[in-house]
Design a protein around this motif. Structure first.
Motif, PDB file in Angstrom:
ATOM      1  N   ARG A 123       0.465  -1.428  -0.038  1.00  0.00           N
ATOM      2  CA  ARG A 123      -0.126   0.250  -0.190  1.00  0.00           C
ATOM      3  C   ARG A 123       0.285   1.287   0.253  1.00  0.00           C
ATOM      4  O   ARG A 123       0.383   2.195  -0.745  1.00  0.00           O
ATOM      5  N   ALA A 124       1.866   1.294   0.203  1.00  0.00           N
ATOM      6  CA  ALA A 124       3.338   2.149   1.177  1.00  0.00           C
ATOM      7  C   ALA A 124       3.540   2.319  -1.041  1.00  0.00           C
ATOM      8  O   ALA A 124       3.407   3.909  -0.700  1.00  0.00           O
ATOM      9  N   GLU A 125       3.968   1.191  -1.269  1.00  0.00           N
ATOM     10  CA  GLU A 125       4.005   1.619  -2.509  1.00  0.00           C
ATOM     11  C   GLU A 125       2.853   2.348  -3.845  1.00  0.00           C
ATOM     12  O   GLU A 125       3.708   3.164  -4.076  1.00  0.00           O
ATOM     13  N   ILE A 126       2.353   1.755  -3.582  1.00  0.00           N
ATOM     14  CA  ILE A 126       1.213   2.049  -4.768  1.00  0.00           C
ATOM     15  C   ILE A 126       0.410   3.847  -4.144  1.00  0.00           C
ATOM     16  O   ILE A 126       0.286   4.441  -5.105  1.00  0.00           O
ATOM     17  N   ASP A 127       0.619   4.631  -3.059  1.00  0.00           N
ATOM     18  CA  ASP A 127      -0.194   5.425  -2.560  1.00  0.00           C
ATOM     19  C   ASP A 127       1.145   6.531  -2.867  1.00  0.00           C
ATOM     20  O   ASP A 127       1.000   7.481  -3.165  1.00  0.00           O
ATOM     21  N   PHE A 128       2.821   6.070  -2.994  1.00  0.00           N
ATOM     22  CA  PHE A 128       3.325   6.738  -3.360  1.00  0.00           C
ATOM     23  C   PHE A 128       3.050   7.711  -4.505  1.00  0.00           C
ATOM     24  O   PHE A 128       3.667   8.306  -5.129  1.00  0.00           O
ATOM     25  N   TYR A 129       3.268   6.070  -5.788  1.00  0.00           N
ATOM     26  CA  TYR A 129       3.671   6.425  -7.243  1.00  0.00           C
ATOM     27  C   TYR A 129       1.911   6.838  -7.315  1.00  0.00           C
ATOM     28  O   TYR A 129       1.738   6.996  -9.073  1.00  0.00           O
ATOM     29  N   LYS A 130       0.593   6.690  -7.575  1.00  0.00           N
ATOM     30  CA  LYS A 130      -0.387   6.688  -8.120  1.00  0.00           C
ATOM     31  C   LYS A 130      -0.190   8.135  -7.514  1.00  0.00           C
ATOM     32  O   LYS A 130      -0.272   8.999  -7.294  1.00  0.00           O
ATOM     33  N   LEU A 131      -1.257   8.426  -8.528  1.00  0.00           N
ATOM     34  CA  LEU A 131      -2.005   9.778  -8.321  1.00  0.00           C
ATOM     35  C   LEU A 131      -3.197   9.708  -7.363  1.00  0.00           C
ATOM     36  O   LEU A 131      -4.013   9.636  -6.716  1.00  0.00           O
ATOM     37  N   ILE A 132      -3.090  11.379  -7.119  1.00  0.00           N
ATOM     38  CA  ILE A 132      -4.142  11.835  -4.901  1.00  0.00           C
ATOM     39  C   ILE A 132      -5.488  11.358  -5.240  1.00  0.00           C
ATOM     40  O   ILE A 132      -6.034  11.280  -4.621  1.00  0.00           O
ATOM     41  N   SER A 133      -5.772  11.420  -6.721  1.00  0.00           N
ATOM     42  CA  SER A 133      -7.569  11.725  -6.630  1.00  0.00           C
ATOM     43  C   SER A 133      -7.576  10.284  -6.910  1.00  0.00           C
ATOM     44  O   SER A 133      -8.864   9.876  -7.013  1.00  0.00           O
ATOM     45  N   LYS A 134      -6.786   9.609  -7.648  1.00  0.00           N
ATOM     46  CA  LYS A 134      -7.558   8.014  -8.134  1.00  0.00           C
ATOM     47  C   LYS A 134      -7.242   6.963  -6.889  1.00  0.00           C
ATOM     48  O   LYS A 134      -6.464   7.021  -5.889  1.00  0.00           O
ATOM     49  N   ARG A 135      -8.409   6.007  -6.732  1.00  0.00           N
ATOM     50  CA  ARG A 135      -8.486   5.597  -4.823  1.00  0.00           C
ATOM     51  C   ARG A 135      -8.532   3.636  -6.218  1.00  0.00           C
ATOM     52  O   ARG A 135      -8.135   4.109  -7.180  1.00  0.00           O
ATOM     53  N   TYR A 136      -7.800   3.117  -5.586  1.00  0.00           N
ATOM     54  CA  TYR A 136      -7.713   1.218  -5.734  1.00  0.00           C
ATOM     55  C   TYR A 136      -7.993   0.461  -4.522  1.00  0.00           C
ATOM     56  O   TYR A 136      -8.641   0.791  -3.672  1.00  0.00           O
ATOM     57  N   GLN A 137      -8.057  -1.142  -5.125  1.00  0.00           N
ATOM     58  CA  GLN A 137      -8.256  -2.128  -4.125  1.00  0.00           C
ATOM     59  C   GLN A 137      -7.644  -2.581  -4.480  1.00  0.00           C
ATOM     60  O   GLN A 137      -6.834  -2.921  -5.983  1.00  0.00           O
ATOM     61  N   ILE A 138      -7.161  -3.552  -3.863  1.00  0.00           N
ATOM     62  CA  ILE A 138      -6.348  -4.962  -4.108  1.00  0.00           C
ATOM     63  C   ILE A 138      -7.316  -6.048  -3.315  1.00  0.00           C
ATOM     64  O   ILE A 138      -7.330  -6.711  -2.658  1.00  0.00           O
ATOM     65  N   GLU A 139      -6.753  -6.546  -4.398  1.00  0.00           N
ATOM     66  CA  GLU A 139      -7.665  -8.018  -5.455  1.00  0.00           C
ATOM     67  C   GLU A 139      -6.421  -8.816  -5.217  1.00  0.00           C
ATOM     68  O   GLU A 139      -5.430  -8.662  -5.456  1.00  0.00           O
ATOM     69  N   ILE A 140      -6.690 -10.658  -4.426  1.00  0.00           N
ATOM     70  CA  ILE A 140      -5.509 -11.745  -4.455  1.00  0.00           C
ATOM     71  C   ILE A 140      -5.876 -12.370  -4.779  1.00  0.00           C
ATOM     72  O   ILE A 140      -7.424 -12.997  -5.183  1.00  0.00           O
ATOM     73  N   LEU A 141      -4.739 -12.759  -6.477  1.00  0.00           N
ATOM     74  CA  LEU A 141      -5.223 -13.476  -7.547  1.00  0.00           C
ATOM     75  C   LEU A 141      -5.167 -15.256  -6.735  1.00  0.00           C
ATOM     76  O   LEU A 141      -3.951 -15.850  -5.607  1.00  0.00           O
ATOM     77  N   SER A 142      -6.260 -16.423  -6.535  1.00  0.00           N
ATOM     78  CA  SER A 142      -5.547 -17.175  -5.798  1.00  0.00           C
ATOM     79  C   SER A 142      -5.539 -18.434  -7.233  1.00  0.00           C
ATOM     80  O   SER A 142      -5.606 -18.371  -8.520  1.00  0.00           O
TER      81      SER A 142
END
Length: 117
Positions: A98-117
């Motif tokens: 999450r820290a890596e994604i938050d550092f590189y994404k645009l502030i206005s963008k929202r995301y979700q993390i899905e785990i591929l099984s």
């Protein structure tokens, strides 16, 4: 984040940091559906005052002759997220991810993390 440098650079950075060998982390767009407007009986009858068209030959189009239309609520039409990060089911530290994604994404963008099984 469909096809631009942000998607590819973030995907590459996440794979470099968390899945170096197999590079299975992917970023995809969140699902967004097209809305279907349903007309009332008054809006589809050319003789009624609430008719939606100025063309009197424009009549109601029956859905039985077409492919099935699946109705969704307003909440289902718009996705809560702008993109989804798909990760493999391994020992990835979610706080670091999450820290890596938050550092590189645009502030206005929202995301979700899905785990591929």
């Amino acid at each position: 984040m469909n096809f631009n440098f942000q998607k590819f650079s973030m995907e590459r950075r996440l794979n470099d940091a968390f899945d170096v060998l197999e590079r299975r982390i992917r970023i995809v767009n969140a699902v967004q559906y097209e809305g279907v407007y349903l007309y009332t009986e008054a809006e589809t009858s050319p003789g009624s005052p609430g008719y939606y068209s100025d063309d009197p030959t424009n009549t109601m189009k029956w859905l039985k002759e077409e492919k099935p239309v699946y109705l969704r609520t307003q909440g289902e039409l718009d996705s809560e997220y702008d993109f989804i990060v798909i990760i493999p089911d391994t020992n990835i530290n979610m706080h670091q991810l999450r820290a890596e994604i938050d550092f590189y994404k645009l502030i206005s963008k929202r995301y979700q993390i899905e785990i591929l099984s």
